[in-house]
Scaffold this active site. Structure first.
Site, mmCIF file in Angstrom:
data_model
loop_
_atom_site.group_PDB
_atom_site.id
_atom_site.type_symbol
_atom_site.label_atom_id
_atom_site.label_comp_id
_atom_site.label_asym_id
_atom_site.label_seq_id
_atom_site.Cartn_x
_atom_site.Cartn_y
_atom_site.Cartn_z
ATOM 1 N N CYS A 108 0.768 -1.248 0.000
ATOM 2 C CA CYS A 108 0.000 0.000 0.000
ATOM 3 C C CYS A 108 0.797 1.296 0.000
ATOM 4 O O CYS A 108 0.765 2.064 -0.953
ATOM 5 C CB CYS A 108 -0.920 0.059 1.216
ATOM 6 S SG CYS A 108 -2.070 -1.292 1.382
ATOM 7 N N HIS B 1 -2.644 6.751 3.805
ATOM 8 C CA HIS B 1 -1.496 5.839 3.928
ATOM 9 C C HIS B 1 -0.154 6.437 3.520
ATOM 10 O O HIS B 1 0.785 5.706 3.208
ATOM 11 C CB HIS B 1 -1.758 4.536 3.151
ATOM 12 C CG HIS B 1 -1.608 3.338 4.034
ATOM 13 N ND1 HIS B 1 -1.612 2.048 3.585
ATOM 14 C CD2 HIS B 1 -1.428 3.246 5.375
ATOM 15 C CE1 HIS B 1 -1.459 1.204 4.587
ATOM 16 N NE2 HIS B 1 -1.349 1.911 5.683
#
Ligand code: CA
Ligand code: CA
Lengths: 521, 521
Positions: B73, B136
């Site tokens: 991610c 993120h």
């Protein structure tokens, strides 16, 4: 009354009722050779080389879980035309266990007269029947297509794979109806080094003529179109040279796609598109021996042609019938090539034979027809994975249970049909009996057969008895056909096929050496 | 003059020229989480659960060879927004070799101010910029989206993966703009046993509001839509319960597909479809640890998330811009998420930064635009496969060369990211340096990375020096960014995020324990 009639259709009148609305449709079955599940753009091929086949798919149904009845040519084709497993129709050998018998040119056997073929029933019911392409159900006189329900044939009795000269064994003849018109690598040139031949174009032209003549004669037709250019040694015409990033196999597939597009165009231009059902499939999975550029793609599936893994037997499955079958359908039911027998009979209004076990079912019962409700998804479909005389696996619903595995051949590790893949205890290089501890997959979650369910899992414990019972019932009811692929004899080769005299192409027939065939894998 | 202008367009006028014909388009990037290449119907998923995404694909371009810049991610997302490899933008760790660092909630680092983000440049150029979904890129105050070019944010700074109670570590907060509005598993319920949550619906509603307001204000917008329900523990709303044969992951993907369809519908109904470019992708490949029903599908590709094999980094790639980009295109060029940075700038007419190396290219240069000739296929695209600080592989044209492989984690064989797959000497459970004898694949022929080219083959001998030279040049020019993922500290966790006071959701902050993070894989 009229209102009720309409309501009946909307609320789920029988398929038969809706079919009766029109005349019996033309039937075109297009069966490719060794084309893998993953060779179609619509099945995710990375190269997207099949725009026409993909369009055919969008115009109707994609069957994602569509299986052949055998992992190689001859038994798969015999099963399509009889609707029966090879162990029933005789297209297997018991010379040795789990062997992939087929019909090379020294085979003595072929399709038995006792078997009832789709072509025979359709012919009898008034269809004009044509085979354009490879036959592979035996090549001795009594086994040829015109003896088994085809009004017309253009193509070869065997594959164009070997031999490549007439010195030791005759080259394979190409027939038009009763007589040969030449041989591969001679009158029918194939440059197997370059992968070039115009033969697929020849087949297309003959398919065109057959369709055109049937329409002119106002006769419903059944065309079984079986080009084999995607079988090694793969070939295509010069127009496709250099067109594919994956080399010769991609070029062959692009030409086959173009040919499918041509046939679709013809059907449209003749104004018969709504009276013609088209099915597209392949006889078995992509191969994985020899050069990679000769090998089709099985996408995410395990192993290749010759095996009872999904890569060997799950094949492209497309059905299109504009105006009757709704477009843009995807069907996940367990289905396959044997269903084409039963489907064809239903389309022609011919009863399914009741004196024998027929394994196929009517595919139209699975799909959404115009003005009908969508049928329920079936989660109970069953498929038996045989290799020769041996049951390797059974799929039932979302589960597949392996009871006997083999990924290779007896004599050479070069002939390993899971090249580059390895699932311990599953892709076994030796024949391995798992019946005491079957390997079970949830194919719905794990289509690649990578992750056997743990024996102690509830899922395994639940599925095992269900599938074992299915196997027991199957075996109890199984009446083995007489094996047709046990004996070979060099004297039955194509030394002097019908028509050879006219062409001056007869070769001297050697003495008989009738003996059991040796099958290596 | 006018004639010449038209001719210029037809014969290949610049993309810029054609873009100048209209106002700057809205830009919607939809980035899924851990959705695999094989999860899309258009990429051959067996279950065909993505009719809306498939329709989006048909309306524009499918990029078949579309790569993320990292196999997980945080670095993947940082690379998308900066157009630069993680080793350049700092989203890596050098605490240990080849480790998949990311941004858990005890991470100290985040996106550096020196990095230039697509959101920042678009905002500056007059776009309204919104992030709806997971961020993120770091969660300390200076790293949050509103500090990095987003006018609007609704979503969470981290994944909804753990923790699941506030006792030892705080649950992840969900923000709207500067302030938290609640926490996962508390105000934002997720039933992870059943795989149920309405959060994807919440995200959709916020995306709708953002689009609607932008259109009302007549401001071009950039929406970065990043739902994470396909990341374990996967979830969907109740409406999708029991809808998929492959269980929870299929349900999550069906809901995401439905959401994509909703957004497409909104764009259509607002009449902005020809002024809006939509890109759909995923941040990395499907995972293969834990229960299968939590794992996406990588189709025919090798291995999973966390690896430098194609299953880890080849991801769905779709671009649609009706009226400007021709529909029904398939593109096999080497392309990927970093290209979205450069593409976005081109769309907005913003110059690409020239003071640093940008790895992305303009995707519109690869595809057929209306009134333009189709560009030539590029066979020379290059992609670098990094895992942490280590270059694992390079793809150049149709070839991929592995110089360093690792399929697992250090401590547990449970964390093996090639579950069920085994290519000897390639899916190595230990870190393995191949630089003296690289493994080379012809990815065009062998997309599954199953069949390493023989070292003595002409193909191998030809490709090795070409790719080695590319690596040498890459490494010579490489200026490593300061690694942002080296240090962890429990005191930076979400004990007391902005806005917690208003909600009474502040937790006491423990003392700092600043130290190097431990990365297991
Ligand atoms: Ca075959
Ligand atoms: Ca991810």
């Amino acid at each position: 009354m009229r209102l009720w009639g309409v309501m009946g259709l909307i609320l789920g009148g029988s398929v038969e009722a809706s079919l009766n609305r029109k005349t019996r449709p033309n039937i075109i079955y297009m069966l490719m050779d060794d084309m893998g599940w993953g060779d179609l753009g619509v099945n995710g091929n990375l190269h997207r080389e099949t725009p026409n086949i993909d369009e055919l798919a969008r115009s109707g149904v994609v069957f994602t879980d569509f299986y052949s009845a055998a992992p190689l040519c001859s038994p798969s084709r015999a099963s399509l035309l009889t609707g029966r497993l090879p162990v029933r129709n005789g297209f297997y050998t018991d010379n040795a266990k789990m062997r992939n018998g087929y019909t090379p040119q020294n085979i003595v056997g072929g399709i038995a007269d006792e078997e009832i073929l789709l072509s025979e029933l359709l012919q009898k019911s008034g269809y004009r029947t044509g085979l354009v392409g490879k036959w592979h159900l035996g090549h001795r006189e009594q086994y040829l297509p015109l003896k088994h329900g085809f009004d017309y044939w253009f193509g070869a009795p065997n594959c164009h794979f070997g031999p490549y000269d007439d010195k030791h064994t005759p080259n394979i003849p190409v027939f038009e109806n009763e007589d040969m018109i030449g041989r591969y690598y001679e009158e029918i040139p194939i440059d197997r080094n370059r992968g070039r031949s115009n033969f697929t174009n020849n087949l297309r032209d003959k398919a065109f003529e057959f369709i055109q003549k049937s329409v002119d004669d106002q006769q419903p037709f059944f065309l079984f179109f079986t080009p084999d250019s995607s079988h090694a040694p793969v070939y295509s015409s010069l127009a496709f040279a250099g067109q594919s990033r994956r080399g010769k196999i991609g070029e062959a597939i692009m030409e086959l796609d173009w040919t499918v597009g041509n046939i679709m165009e013809l059907v449209k231009s003749l104004g018969i598109i709504e009276e013609t059902i088209i099915v597209f499939s392949s006889d078995n999975g992509g191969a994985c021996v020899g050069p990679v550029e000769q090998c089709g793609s099985n996408g995410p599936l395990l192993c290749c042609k010759q095996t009872t893994f999904d890569g060997g037997m799950r094949v492209p499955g497309i059905l299109s019938w504009p105006g009757t079958v709704e477009p843009n359908q995807v069907n996940n039911d367990v289905s396959g090539l044997m269903d084409l027998f039963t489907t064809g009979l239903h389309l022609a209004g011919v009863p399914v034979p009741e004196d024998r076990i027929i394994d196929g079912k009517n595919l139209l019962d699975l799909v959404k027809l115009k003005n009908h409700r969508k049928p329920r998804d079936s989660t109970t479909g069953t498929h038996f994975f045989y290799r020769g005389d041996t049951l390797g696996a059974v799929r039932h619903g979302d589960y597949k249970m392996h009871v006997y595995t083999w990924s290779g051949a007896t004599t050479s590790s070069q002939w390993h049909f899971c090249r580059g893949q390895n699932v311990p205890n599953v892709t076994t290089e030796a024949q391995t009996d798992h019946s005491m501890a079957p390997v079970i997959y949830n194919i719905g979650q794990d289509p690649s057969e990578k992750l056997p369910l743990p024996v102690k899992s509830a899922e395994y414990q639940q599925q095992r008895p269900i599938i074992e019972k299915i196997i027991a019932e199957h075996q109890k009811s199984l009446v083995l056909g007489k094996p047709q692929l046990n004996y070979c004899d060099d004297s039955v080769m194509h030394w002097a096929p019908p028509g050879c005299e006219k062409l001056g192409k007869c070769l001297p027939i050697p003495p008989s050496n009738y003996a059991k065939c040796y099958w290596d894998h």
